[in-house]
Write an enzyme that holds these catalytic residues in place. Structure first.
Site, PDB file in Angstrom:
ATOM      1  N   LYS A   1       0.821  -1.303  -0.183  1.00 18.52           N
ATOM      2  CA  LYS A   1       0.156   0.100   0.048  1.00 18.52           C
ATOM      3  C   LYS A   1       0.845   1.372   0.061  1.00 18.52           C
ATOM      4  CE  LYS A   1      -3.803   1.920   2.723  1.00 18.52           C
ATOM      5  NZ  LYS A   1      -4.640   1.438   3.996  1.00 18.52           N
TER       6      LYS A   1
ATOM      7  N   SER B   1      -9.346   1.570   3.091  1.00 19.31           N
ATOM      8  CA  SER B   1      -8.498   2.301   2.475  1.00 19.31           C
ATOM      9  C   SER B   1      -7.494   1.565   1.738  1.00 19.31           C
ATOM     10  CB  SER B   1      -7.833   3.334   3.227  1.00 19.31           C
ATOM     11  OG  SER B   1      -6.887   2.445   4.119  1.00 19.31           O
TER      12      SER B   1
ATOM     13  N   SER C   1      -9.661  -0.794   7.451  1.00 19.70           N
ATOM     14  CA  SER C   1      -9.203  -0.435   5.934  1.00 19.70           C
ATOM     15  C   SER C   1      -8.639  -1.651   5.381  1.00 19.70           C
ATOM     16  CB  SER C   1      -8.172   0.346   6.363  1.00 19.70           C
ATOM     17  OG  SER C   1      -8.392   1.586   6.564  1.00 19.70           O
TER      18      SER C   1
END
Length: 538
Positions: A138, A213, A237
């Site tokens: 990420k 996210s 997330s």
């Protein structure tokens, strides 16, 4: 008498707030749903190219062994994943920046070292269990030499000068980093879009979100373009994208994995109670392998190698948020699937009444933390600090570089400051009471089954009228419990469904053992629809 009055006051206050917020979500839907439909008009109806390389469908546990035993080369594996990334990214838009050439060089060096035969297979398995296996990260997690600005707009690209500790460990254990993936600005939304990279799309339906996210990681994993992913989790997330994309995401016990080297961050002493860097995988059997390589040697010890039998685990479940009626009910397919799982594992239904406070206690705990990195807290060098009012006006006139969640986060923090301290203290006592209740219920051999989200992946932006539903997940960050999202099948729209498996702190191995059993029983990851499958006759 006085205590009884205070408790009654907080009950009434909580009820009024919950009713108000539920009404607000209904009003939001009047605007969000038409807007979502309008923006989706331009979204392609295409499907992903079919997965053709058999290397892309081998779990990391098996793939690492094949590389060690020279049945396949790391170069072949990395090349296959790079090719798949190039095929699917134009459709899902999940990659922020790649390091494909460097990854290929590293893979060839791995193959050269293995060919020399200087290290036994047993030594490689023990010391470098990820040797030659590709990993994606990420973008909010620092990878040296790659962008690390968590979806924020900067005039000068923010490049990581060093690896986050968890990335260092992955490399030390032999993993090869391919790229960094998309995230909403500062990870502040349960959908994945920003003003730098744009919107990431769900491989199962490009008109839908992969969640957030960690949506970039989830979309790549589900597409067959990644195998192991490093994500983060402060309110679901990692778990929501895993559910929406039909894969596996685990929120570890607090502090078991180092949270350093991530944006956003905070120097608040209890930041690590809520926030963690987290593993995400396409196959449940790979979660223990990846987590083992991520665990902070100075953090709480996890017994990931411990043998676990299903007969030795006690199962409990709830399929709603208790008596509050706060979150929307489960979809019919999800309700049936979760109850099927509960029945198959002989889970005992429980009603943890304090779960009705999920929203209140989670917002109080998280929004009262100080010095969290926001668009107001940290600005680019040479730029003037942003103010909440000015940035709000700029946003509504289309002049802000930020997305709406980043702008309104400042308002939420300010709102929390005007709530009486007595209420925050009352909610803190509820948190401690809930922690005690779970500790006594689950012990060191129990797991709790609970919905991840009440419906499968929705169309883009529709999270805005579902902002209460992530409390199905955020409550476990608030309580500091390890939890795994598990894939339990597809609904009638052929979209992935998921369930959370929760355990007490330090009992991550129970969550992962149940996840592996769920994968065996219900099949796990399913290939997303492809151009080839859509042309295939019924």
């Amino acid at each position: 008498m006085k205590q009884h009055f205070h408790n009654g006051f907080h009950e009434i206050t909580g009820y009024i707030m919950r009713r108000f917020l539920r009404t607000a979500m209904i009003v939001f839907s009047w605007f969000v749903v038409p807007y979502s439909r309008f923006t989706n008009i331009k979204v392609s109806r295409k499907k992903l190219p079919p997965i053709k390389s058999h290397l892309l469908e081998i779990p990391a546990v098996d793939l690492a062994k094949m590389i060690r035993t020279r049945k396949v080369t790391s170069g072949e594996v990395v090349e296959a994943y790079i090719e798949r990334c190039k095929q699917v990214n134009p459709l899902i838009n999940a990659i922020v920046q790649d390091r494909f050439e460097e990854a290929l060089d590293e893979a060839r060096e791995v193959d050269r070292l293995i060919s020399l035969g200087l290290t036994t297979e047993e030594e490689m398995e023990e010391n470098t269990p990820l040797l030659g296996v590709p990993v994606t990260v990420k973008e909010s997690i620092a990878v040296k030499g790659l962008t690390n600005q968590a979806g924020r707009v900067f005039k000068t690209p923010q490049i990581a000068k060093s690896d986050a500790p968890v990335v260092e460990q992955i490399k030390r254990y032999g993993g090869i980093v391919l790229l960094v993936s998309n995230t909403p600005e500062l990870c502040l939304m349960w959908e994945t879009y920003n003003n730098v990279t744009g919107q990431t799309r769900n491989p199962y339906d490009l008109k839908r979100t992969p969640g957030g996210s960690s949506g970039g990681e989830a979309a790549l994993l589900a597409s067959g373009a990644s195998l192991l992913g490093l994500t983060s989790d402060i309110g679901g997330s990692s778990r929501l994208p895993a559910m929406f994309s039909g894969i596996w995401g685990h929120k570890p016990t607090p502090y078991a994995v180092s949270f350093k080297g991530h944006h956003p961050t905070s120097d608040f002493p209890k930041w690590g109670d809520f926030f963690t860097i987290a593993p995400m995988t396409r196959y449940a059997k790979d979660l223990p392998l990846l987590l083992r390589c991520m665990v902070d040697p100075n953090g709480p010890k996890l017994t990931l190698e411990k043998e676990v039998t299903m007969s030795g685990i006690r199962f409990f479940f709830m399929d709603n948020d208790g008596p509050s009626g706060m979150m929307r009910p489960l979809s019919r397919d999800l309700h049936a699937a979760i109850n099927r799982v509960a029945n198959d594992f002989n889970a005992k239904r429980v009603n943890i009444r304090k779960m009705k406070w999920s929203l209140d206690i989670s917002l109080s705990a998280m929004l009262t933390m100080k010095n969290i990195e926001t668009i107001y807290h940290k600005t680019e060098e040479g730029q003037r600090p942003k103010t909440v009012c000015t940035e709000t006006v700029k946003y509504f006139f289309g002049c802000s570089d930020s997305i709406l969640p980043s702008v309104i986060f400042g308002h939420l923090q300010n709102f929390m400051k005007i709530i009486p301290n007595s209420r925050h203290k009352h909610l803190a006592t509820i948190i401690e009471a809930l922690k005690t209740e779970f500790k006594e219920l689950l012990g060191n051999d129990g797991v709790f089954l609970y919905p991840t989200f009440p419906n499968t992946a929705h169309q883009h932006y529709r999270i805005y009228h579902k902002l209460l539903e992530p409390m199905y997940m955020a409550i476990f960050n608030t309580l500091g419990l390890p939890v795994t999202n598990c894939m339990i099948g597809l609904d009638r729209r052929r979209l992935p469904m998921g369930i959370q498996v929760v355990a007490n702190p330090g009992q991550d191995h129970l969550c992962l053992a149940v996840a592996r059993e769920i994968e065996k029983r219900y099949g796990g990851w399913v290939r997303p629809p492809s151009e080839e499958s859509s042309r295939r006759p019924e």
